[in-house]
Write a protein that holds these residues in place. Structure first.
Motif, PDB file in Angstrom:
ATOM      1  N   ALA A 102       1.086  -1.330  -0.046  1.00 37.42           N
ATOM      2  CA  ALA A 102       0.030   0.206  -0.134  1.00 37.42           C
ATOM      3  C   ALA A 102       0.800   1.315   0.000  1.00 37.42           C
ATOM      4  N   ASP A 103       0.320   2.324  -0.481  1.00 34.41           N
ATOM      5  CA  ASP A 103       1.013   3.567  -0.363  1.00 34.41           C
ATOM      6  C   ASP A 103       1.009   3.960   1.077  1.00 34.41           C
ATOM      7  N   MET A 104       2.019   4.464   1.562  1.00 35.51           N
ATOM      8  CA  MET A 104       2.106   5.143   2.781  1.00 35.51           C
ATOM      9  C   MET A 104       1.493   6.515   3.005  1.00 35.51           C
ATOM     10  N   ASP A 105      -0.035   6.514   3.204  1.00 35.71           N
ATOM     11  CA  ASP A 105      -0.536   7.927   3.433  1.00 35.71           C
ATOM     12  C   ASP A 105       0.117   8.775   4.255  1.00 35.71           C
ATOM     13  N   LEU A 106       0.991   8.509   5.226  1.00 31.14           N
ATOM     14  CA  LEU A 106       1.463   9.244   6.272  1.00 31.14           C
ATOM     15  C   LEU A 106       2.510  10.081   5.657  1.00 31.14           C
TER      16      LEU A 106
END
Length: 170
Positions: A102-106
């Protein structure tokens, strides 16, 4: 299906790229070097790699990665990683690995993807991978932390450069 569910379960490659914009920047052909180290930092393996990261527009997989490895002694290996998408993540379940990405949204800079997987048939072996892509999109660095029976036993460092955006020949 609700709008939220639809966004997290894309039906097309373009919808996946919208859902995971950092991952979308990885599309293309990458070349680099894998370096494996034991827990004490001693190099235990090194090999070249070419990775083809693609977003097919037809077929059951919205993301598909093929890795080609070459060792100095002439050995070669090819590994294929078609992925499914659900709940906002890529999922693998094949002869090599079971896990997700997953993309790291943080990461507000939009440079980081994270992965977690286990080796198929070895549930006591798991790893976490972090991938950073450069702002220019032509370089990336990957770090893997390997655990067996909850003990760190290996690390992998991967340095890569994008050689082409065009994966259509693969």
């Amino acid at each position: 299906m609700s709008a939220t569910t639809a966004r997290k379960n894309p039906q097309t490659a373009q919808e996946l790229k919208t859902l995971m914009p950092v991952l979308a920047r990885h599309e293309g052909i990458w070349e680099g070097m894998y370096r494996h180290y034991d827990a004490e930092g001693n190099k235990i393996d090194e090999h070249k790699a070419k990775l083809v990261c693609r977003f097919p527009t037809d077929g059951p997989h919205l993301y598909h990665q093929t890795n080609y490895y070459t060792w100095a002694d002439g050995r070669t290996e090819e590994r294929d990683f078609p992925a499914m998408v659900r709940d906002g993540r890529l999922y693998w379940d094949n002869e090599f690995i079971q896990g997700w990405a997953a993309d790291m949204d943080l990461d507000t800079h939009g440079r980081t993807c994270v992965l977690n997987w286990v080796r198929t048939g070895e549930p006591n072996l798991y790893l976490y991978e972090m991938i950073q892509i450069s702002d220019c999109g032509t370089k990336r660095a990957r770090t893997w932390q390997w655990f067996r029976d909850d003990e760190l036993f290996s690390r992998t460092l991967v340095d890569e450069r994008k050689i082409s955006d065009d994966w259509s020949g693969y």
